[in-house]
Design a protein around this motif. Sequence first.
Motif, short mmCIF file in Angstrom:
data_model
loop_
_atom_site.label_atom_id
_atom_site.label_comp_id
_atom_site.label_asym_id
_atom_site.label_seq_id
_atom_site.Cartn_x
_atom_site.Cartn_y
_atom_site.Cartn_z
N ARG A 135 -3.64 16.51 1.92
CA ARG A 135 -3.28 15.17 1.47
C ARG A 135 -4.50 14.26 1.47
O ARG A 135 -5.39 14.39 2.32
CB ARG A 135 -2.21 14.57 2.39
N ARG A 136 -4.55 13.35 0.52
CA ARG A 136 -5.62 12.36 0.49
C ARG A 136 -5.49 11.44 1.70
O ARG A 136 -4.40 11.26 2.25
CB ARG A 136 -5.53 11.53 -0.79
N SER A 137 -6.59 10.84 2.08
CA SER A 137 -6.56 9.88 3.18
C SER A 137 -6.03 8.53 2.68
O SER A 137 -6.00 8.26 1.47
CB SER A 137 -7.97 9.69 3.75
N VAL A 138 -5.63 7.68 3.61
CA VAL A 138 -5.19 6.33 3.24
C VAL A 138 -6.32 5.58 2.56
O VAL A 138 -6.10 4.84 1.58
CB VAL A 138 -4.69 5.56 4.49
N ASP A 139 -7.55 5.76 3.03
CA ASP A 139 -8.70 5.09 2.43
C ASP A 139 -8.87 5.47 0.96
O ASP A 139 -9.27 4.64 0.13
CB ASP A 139 -9.98 5.43 3.19
N GLU A 140 -8.55 6.71 0.63
CA GLU A 140 -8.67 7.16 -0.75
C GLU A 140 -7.54 6.64 -1.63
O GLU A 140 -7.74 6.39 -2.82
CB GLU A 140 -8.67 8.69 -0.81
N ALA A 141 -6.36 6.49 -1.06
CA ALA A 141 -5.18 6.20 -1.87
C ALA A 141 -4.79 4.73 -1.92
O ALA A 141 -4.10 4.31 -2.85
CB ALA A 141 -3.99 7.01 -1.33
N ALA A 142 -5.20 3.94 -0.92
CA ALA A 142 -4.68 2.58 -0.81
C ALA A 142 -5.79 1.53 -0.98
O ALA A 142 -6.93 1.72 -0.56
CB ALA A 142 -4.02 2.39 0.55
N VAL A 143 -5.40 0.42 -1.61
CA VAL A 143 -6.28 -0.74 -1.73
C VAL A 143 -5.58 -1.90 -1.00
O VAL A 143 -4.42 -2.21 -1.29
CB VAL A 143 -6.51 -1.12 -3.22
N PHE A 144 -6.25 -2.50 -0.05
CA PHE A 144 -5.69 -3.62 0.71
C PHE A 144 -6.33 -4.91 0.24
O PHE A 144 -7.54 -5.04 0.18
CB PHE A 144 -5.95 -3.41 2.21
N VAL A 145 -5.49 -5.88 -0.10
CA VAL A 145 -5.96 -7.15 -0.65
C VAL A 145 -5.51 -8.29 0.26
O VAL A 145 -4.33 -8.35 0.66
CB VAL A 145 -5.41 -7.36 -2.07
N GLY A 146 -6.43 -9.16 0.62
CA GLY A 146 -6.08 -10.33 1.40
C GLY A 146 -6.00 -10.11 2.90
O GLY A 146 -5.52 -10.97 3.63
N PHE A 147 -6.49 -8.95 3.39
CA PHE A 147 -6.41 -8.65 4.81
C PHE A 147 -7.69 -8.99 5.55
O PHE A 147 -7.79 -8.81 6.76
CB PHE A 147 -6.10 -7.16 5.02
N GLY A 148 -8.73 -9.45 4.85
CA GLY A 148 -9.99 -9.71 5.51
C GLY A 148 -10.76 -8.41 5.72
O GLY A 148 -10.39 -7.36 5.20
N SER A 149 -11.79 -8.50 6.54
CA SER A 149 -12.65 -7.33 6.76
C SER A 149 -11.99 -6.35 7.70
O SER A 149 -11.09 -6.70 8.47
CB SER A 149 -14.00 -7.78 7.31
#
Length: 225
Positions: A211-225
Amino acid sequence: MDFDEVLRGRRSIRGYRPDPVPRALIEEIIALAMRAPSSMNTQPWHFYVVTGEPLDRIREGNTQRMLAGVPQSREFRTGQAFAGPHRERQVGVAKQLFAAMGIAREDKARRDDWVLRGFRQFDAPVCIIIAYDRAVDGSDDTPFDCGAVATGLVNAAWSRRLGCVINSQGIMQSPVVREHAGIADDHAIMKSIALGWPDETFPANAVVSERRSVDEAAVFVGFGS
């Protein structure tokens, strides 16, 4: 099993014991699956649960027609062949399965037999055919809803020590499926799910697809660094 154990532990099962699965247990699993999200509560899904001689007739007809070169007649759109990373993942899991089964690349006979297992519903004791109302054919929400209920079904089955594999090979010849499963005219066939007690001695059942990692599959917007 708790929820996380089900999701982390579930895998596709392609080898089954011949032991029958009680109808009451299947009804319990379907009832749980039907708690899946459904767009505007339309619930477009229908389940045809087949076992015994009718399932054997579907296996035989499906396989014979495919071997005879009869064009496949799936009723839900098939789309284009996979390419790019999607093709790479498809090939990757095939390599995992062939390695587990000891099937060499040049062993055409065993590779062909592996394909035929799919047309036979992996010799599982039960096949669940998921269909949907033709009245909502073409809706973007219908495949989403049927996918959700299928996911709920395989996870509910796993929580009760039953294995499944979602597949399309088993419904490639829709006239055969319609005849022996008694599919209503106003229902369209989408997918099939092989179901039964896993054969723990079957090597491919130990394969866990990557399975792909969360980093590969997800884009988080508005969460800061």
